[in-house]
Design a protein around this motif. Structure first.
Motif, PDB file in Angstrom:
ATOM      1  N   UNK A  80      42.833  17.468  -1.417  1.00  0.00           N
ATOM      2  CA  UNK A  80      43.511  16.306  -1.999  1.00  0.00           C
ATOM      3  C   UNK A  80      43.004  15.025  -1.332  1.00  0.00           C
ATOM      4  N   UNK A  81      42.774  15.054  -0.008  1.00  0.00           N
ATOM      5  CA  UNK A  81      42.305  13.817   0.654  1.00  0.00           C
ATOM      6  C   UNK A  81      40.903  13.446   0.217  1.00  0.00           C
ATOM      7  N   UNK A  82      40.030  14.450   0.038  1.00  0.00           N
ATOM      8  CA  UNK A  82      38.664  14.122  -0.400  1.00  0.00           C
ATOM      9  C   UNK A  82      38.697  13.486  -1.782  1.00  0.00           C
ATOM     10  N   UNK A 100      46.290  12.440  -6.105  1.00  0.00           N
ATOM     11  CA  UNK A 100      45.934  13.253  -4.929  1.00  0.00           C
ATOM     12  C   UNK A 100      46.435  12.597  -3.648  1.00  0.00           C
ATOM     13  N   UNK A 101      46.334  11.273  -3.585  1.00  0.00           N
ATOM     14  CA  UNK A 101      46.720  10.535  -2.385  1.00  0.00           C
ATOM     15  C   UNK A 101      48.218  10.508  -2.142  1.00  0.00           C
ATOM     16  N   UNK A 102      49.006  10.916  -3.157  1.00  0.00           N
ATOM     17  CA  UNK A 102      50.468  10.897  -3.002  1.00  0.00           C
ATOM     18  C   UNK A 102      51.046  12.298  -2.862  1.00  0.00           C
ATOM     19  N   UNK A 103      50.193  13.290  -2.721  1.00  0.00           N
ATOM     20  CA  UNK A 103      50.682  14.668  -2.554  1.00  0.00           C
ATOM     21  C   UNK A 103      51.165  14.873  -1.114  1.00  0.00           C
ATOM     22  N   UNK A 108      49.035  18.345   4.490  1.00  0.00           N
ATOM     23  CA  UNK A 108      48.927  19.046   3.197  1.00  0.00           C
ATOM     24  C   UNK A 108      47.705  18.533   2.440  1.00  0.00           C
ATOM     25  N   UNK A 109      47.511  17.211   2.456  1.00  0.00           N
ATOM     26  CA  UNK A 109      46.377  16.636   1.716  1.00  0.00           C
ATOM     27  C   UNK A 109      45.043  17.020   2.342  1.00  0.00           C
ATOM     28  N   UNK A 110      45.013  17.216   3.647  1.00  0.00           N
ATOM     29  CA  UNK A 110      43.750  17.572   4.303  1.00  0.00           C
ATOM     30  C   UNK A 110      43.382  19.035   4.109  1.00  0.00           C
ATOM     31  N   UNK A 111      44.358  19.884   3.846  1.00  0.00           N
ATOM     32  CA  UNK A 111      44.084  21.328   3.693  1.00  0.00           C
ATOM     33  C   UNK A 111      44.188  21.783   2.243  1.00  0.00           C
ATOM     34  N   UNK A 112      45.187  21.317   1.516  1.00  0.00           N
ATOM     35  CA  UNK A 112      45.422  21.784   0.143  1.00  0.00           C
ATOM     36  C   UNK A 112      44.282  21.378  -0.769  1.00  0.00           C
TER      37      UNK A 112
END
Ligand code: FAD
Length: 287
Positions: A80-82, A100-103, A108-112
């Motif tokens: 999600x972060x990428x 993606x930036x609001x998940x 969570x954003x770095x792994x999901x």
């Protein structure tokens, strides 16, 4: 007994898509592992007890983001972060990286991953609503090759998709879109979406030529509020017209889901409020 320890499983780390598909095909209880942010908690709670995990992280090329026929292609292993920080994505379909930036939170954003989220089809997930609103597609790859599935057909219900056993999500695609907005009401603890609304507006000469409004979190899968969106076609998206359109949102939601945090009635109310805001933003962007 409640142990927070997963049942025993084998662990595979294939280095090609073919190898991953063959491993999944050889054991129907094996599961792909992406970011692990949904699968590992389920395994610890023994809600999932796969015999083997097929870790996708060493498969090259699955985390690429690229332009594709005027649209955007996002590889399944993209985090999600990428996606949130991708200039390519921001240039082609900015609502997707914004979503993606609001998940969840930073971890969570770095792994999901996009593929993990789409395959998991959690009713509190954000991508299903946005992919449906944008008319996106999901590419699935299995032993018989690759197929592209429209988001409307892919998401079938709570944790239910059109993926066949052993099939992997390999990418998602959306058309280039500038007049789109996605707004959500988050659960205050987890960040998961309680209600999320995506609006997509195309305008010419100041008037709307096409509109889509999709509501997530109130039904599963997310639902299109077609009458509400169509009532705006031909007009400039005035405050009154948007308020009238939002008033039609409930018609699209015959059976609203409810839980301890938010009743069906409250979710339907949130859907109306967020629809008016998302449509206003989408009209501003389309202009
Ligand atoms: P995994 O946990 O590895 O896998 C999930 C499922 O998908 C498993 O069944 C796995 O076998 C399968 N799978 C994984 N990859 C593939 C693939 N390529 N093809 C086929 N099957 C595959 N999500 C939101 O949308 N919005 C939020 O606000 C939000 N908040 C969160 C807050 C918290 C605290 C947590 C823990 C999660 C949150 N999530 C949210 C979910 C998050 O986005 C996860 O990333 C997502 O649910 C699963 O992605 P993953 O890569 O971790 O998948």
């Amino acid at each position: 007994m409640y142990t927070m320890r997963p049942a025993e499983f084998e662990y595979h780390q294939p280095t090609s898509l073919d190898e991953a598909i063959s491993l999944l095909g050889s054991d129907e209880e094996a599961r792909p592992l992406a970011g692990g942010h949904s699968l590992l908690p389920m395994m610890k709670l023994r809600l999932a007890m796969p015999t083997a995990l097929v870790d996708l992280s060493r498969i090259p090329g699955l985390d690429e983001i690229s332009a594709s026929n005027g649209g955007l292609k996002v590889g399944a292993l993209t985090t999600h972060s990428a996606l949130a920080g991708s200039e390519v994505a921001i240039g082609i379909a900015p609502v997707l990286p914004e979503t993606a930036g609001r998940i969840g939170d930073r971890q969570v954003r770095n792994c999901g991953t996009v593929g993990g989220s789409v395959a998991h089809a959690d009713p509190g997930a954000d991508y299903p609503t946005v992919l449906k609103a944008l008319g996106g597609t999901i590419t699935a790859t299995g032993k018989d090759g690759e197929r592209e599935i429209g988001a409307d057909d892919f998401f079938r219900g709570i944790f239910e998709t059109a993926l066949d056993p052993g099939e992997l999500v390999t990418s998602v695609k959306v058309p280039g879109t500038s007049g789109a907005a996605y707004l959500k009401h988050r659960h205050p603890a987890s960040g998961y979406t309680i209600v999320g609304v995506a609006a997509v507006v195309t305008a010419e000469g100041g008037n709307c030529t096409a509109a889509r409004l999709t509501i997530g979190g109130v039904t599963s899968p997310p639902v299109h509020a077609t009458a509400a969106a169509e009532s705006l076609v031909g007009g400039p998206g005035s405050e009154e017209a948007i308020a009238a359109a939002a008033g039609k949102v409930a018609e699209a939601i015959p059976h609203a889901m409810g839980d301890a945090y938010a009743s069906g009635e409250y979710r339907t109310h949130l859907a109306k409020v967020l629809a008016a805001r998302a449509l206003t933003e989408a009209f501003e962007r389309a202009a």
